[in-house]
Design a protein around this motif. Sequence first.
Motif, PDB file in Angstrom:
ATOM      1  N   GLU A   1      -2.635  29.058  31.496  1.00 49.72           N
ATOM      2  CA  GLU A   1      -2.058  30.153  30.732  1.00 49.72           C
ATOM      3  C   GLU A   1      -2.991  30.556  29.599  1.00 49.72           C
ATOM      4  N   GLY A   2      -3.546  29.566  28.909  1.00 55.42           N
ATOM      5  CA  GLY A   2      -4.474  29.838  27.816  1.00 55.42           C
ATOM      6  C   GLY A   2      -5.730  30.548  28.296  1.00 55.42           C
ATOM      7  N   ASP A   3      -6.222  30.163  29.479  1.00 54.83           N
ATOM      8  CA  ASP A   3      -7.408  30.816  30.040  1.00 54.83           C
ATOM      9  C   ASP A   3      -7.132  32.281  30.350  1.00 54.83           C
TER      10      ASP A   3
ATOM     11  N   VAL B   1      -1.045  34.674  37.283  1.00 56.58           N
ATOM     12  CA  VAL B   1      -0.076  33.580  37.293  1.00 56.58           C
ATOM     13  C   VAL B   1      -0.682  32.325  36.658  1.00 56.58           C
ATOM     14  N   HIS B   2       0.176  31.552  35.988  1.00 57.51           N
ATOM     15  CA  HIS B   2      -0.318  30.338  35.318  1.00 57.51           C
ATOM     16  C   HIS B   2       0.129  29.045  36.004  1.00 57.51           C
ATOM     17  N   GLY B   3       1.041  29.133  36.962  1.00 59.52           N
ATOM     18  CA  GLY B   3       1.462  27.934  37.676  1.00 59.52           C
ATOM     19  C   GLY B   3       2.106  26.882  36.793  1.00 59.52           C
ATOM     20  N   ASP B   4       2.754  27.304  35.698  1.00 59.10           N
ATOM     21  CA  ASP B   4       3.412  26.388  34.758  1.00 59.10           C
ATOM     22  C   ASP B   4       2.412  25.451  34.068  1.00 59.10           C
TER      23      ASP B   4
ATOM     24  N   ILE C   1       4.790  38.296  29.184  1.00 56.45           N
ATOM     25  CA  ILE C   1       4.613  36.958  29.746  1.00 56.45           C
ATOM     26  C   ILE C   1       5.919  36.208  29.947  1.00 56.45           C
ATOM     27  N   ASP C   2       5.984  35.499  31.070  1.00 53.52           N
ATOM     28  CA  ASP C   2       6.997  34.473  31.325  1.00 53.52           C
ATOM     29  C   ASP C   2       6.254  33.152  31.146  1.00 53.52           C
ATOM     30  N   VAL C   3       6.504  32.464  30.052  1.00 54.85           N
ATOM     31  CA  VAL C   3       5.608  31.407  29.578  1.00 54.85           C
ATOM     32  C   VAL C   3       5.625  30.154  30.447  1.00 54.85           C
ATOM     33  N   ALA C   4       4.591  29.348  30.267  1.00 59.68           N
ATOM     34  CA  ALA C   4       4.440  28.103  31.021  1.00 59.68           C
ATOM     35  C   ALA C   4       5.259  26.964  30.440  1.00 59.68           C
TER      36      ALA C   4
ATOM     37  N   ASP D   1       4.499  32.212  38.935  1.00 58.25           N
ATOM     38  CA  ASP D   1       4.271  31.972  40.363  1.00 58.25           C
ATOM     39  C   ASP D   1       4.297  33.301  41.102  1.00 58.25           C
ATOM     40  N   LYS D   2       3.385  33.513  42.030  1.00 57.06           N
ATOM     41  CA  LYS D   2       3.374  34.761  42.796  1.00 57.06           C
ATOM     42  C   LYS D   2       4.165  34.654  44.093  1.00 57.06           C
ATOM     43  N   ASP D   3       4.625  33.455  44.465  1.00 62.79           N
ATOM     44  CA  ASP D   3       5.338  33.260  45.724  1.00 62.79           C
ATOM     45  C   ASP D   3       6.848  33.176  45.552  1.00 62.79           C
TER      46      ASP D   3
END
Length: 318
Positions: free
Chosen positions: A77-79, A69-72, A94-97, A41-43
């Motif tokens: 995340e894969g993209d 960011v992957h937004g969980d 990475i901080d994974v989803a 998350d960027k926020d």
Amino acid sequence: MSKKLLVLVLTAMLIPAGFLFSAGQQDGGEASNLMVIITPDKDNTFFTAEADAAKAKAESLGYTTLLAVHGDDPKKEGDIIDTAIARKAVAIIIDVANADASPNNLKRATDAGIPVFCMDREINATGIAKAQLISNNFQGAKLGGEYFVQVMGEKGNYVELVGKESDTNAGVRSKGFHNIIDQYPDMKMVARQTANWSQTEGYSVIESVLQANPEVNGIICGNDTMALGAQAAIDAAGRSDIIVIGFDGNDNVLDSIMEGKIEGTVMQPNAKNAEMAVELADTYIKTGSTGLDEEKILNDCFLITKENASQWRGFRKK
């Protein structure tokens, strides 16, 4: 259109819309020096500090950076990882989803020859990431549990707010809390609910719990964002007798602690984990090894109270 321009256009198209939020200066599009940093998350201030620390360390070591960011969402995340592969990144930080779903994404990167380094959240697999830099969540939760029991006077009715069930950290922290609290028979848990790391959900859950259980006088939270939501619900209910403990050490909670609204939190070595992940990536890129015997490295957490809250900012000591 020139071949070089065509390549740049096609590469830009590979970056999913909304995922990229910052990047270091690219050297003419060269990918051989690119380190990709991915967070949830960027926020959220926790993840912003994490990304900033990793970015600063990578650029101090001479790498260009791409932050996303992957937004969980494991698919997003894969993209992003596919973009990193297409850009021929030298490493992924990475901080994974998702502890269970993310390993498949990370394996695509390692199969493509890109080493992966996890920070904050761990994955439920070994041998994929070159290193996992994790806060010692169990140790930290025990610190929080001990302080919670102390300020509650070893008795009372309390609520536990739990993070996302898909996040290993949520379960580890809960176990750490109960490792301590359950030793005290006069500590009565009247509700245990997930608020999914969310301030909004923390507010709504505690609002409902207080209506059903007005006798509650303590709330222990799996992260600071939920703690802020809980505190807002307490304020809205006109209560001033409920003790709140958080976990993370974000600056907003430090301010609340100094104002006497939140009793305490557990400070994660967030910036340290991010910087170490980048340093190990740099070592691996240069030598082919991290130099470590273990994949998972646990860094201890710290208890933050009104006495020492002013000494910390941005997840590090001033």
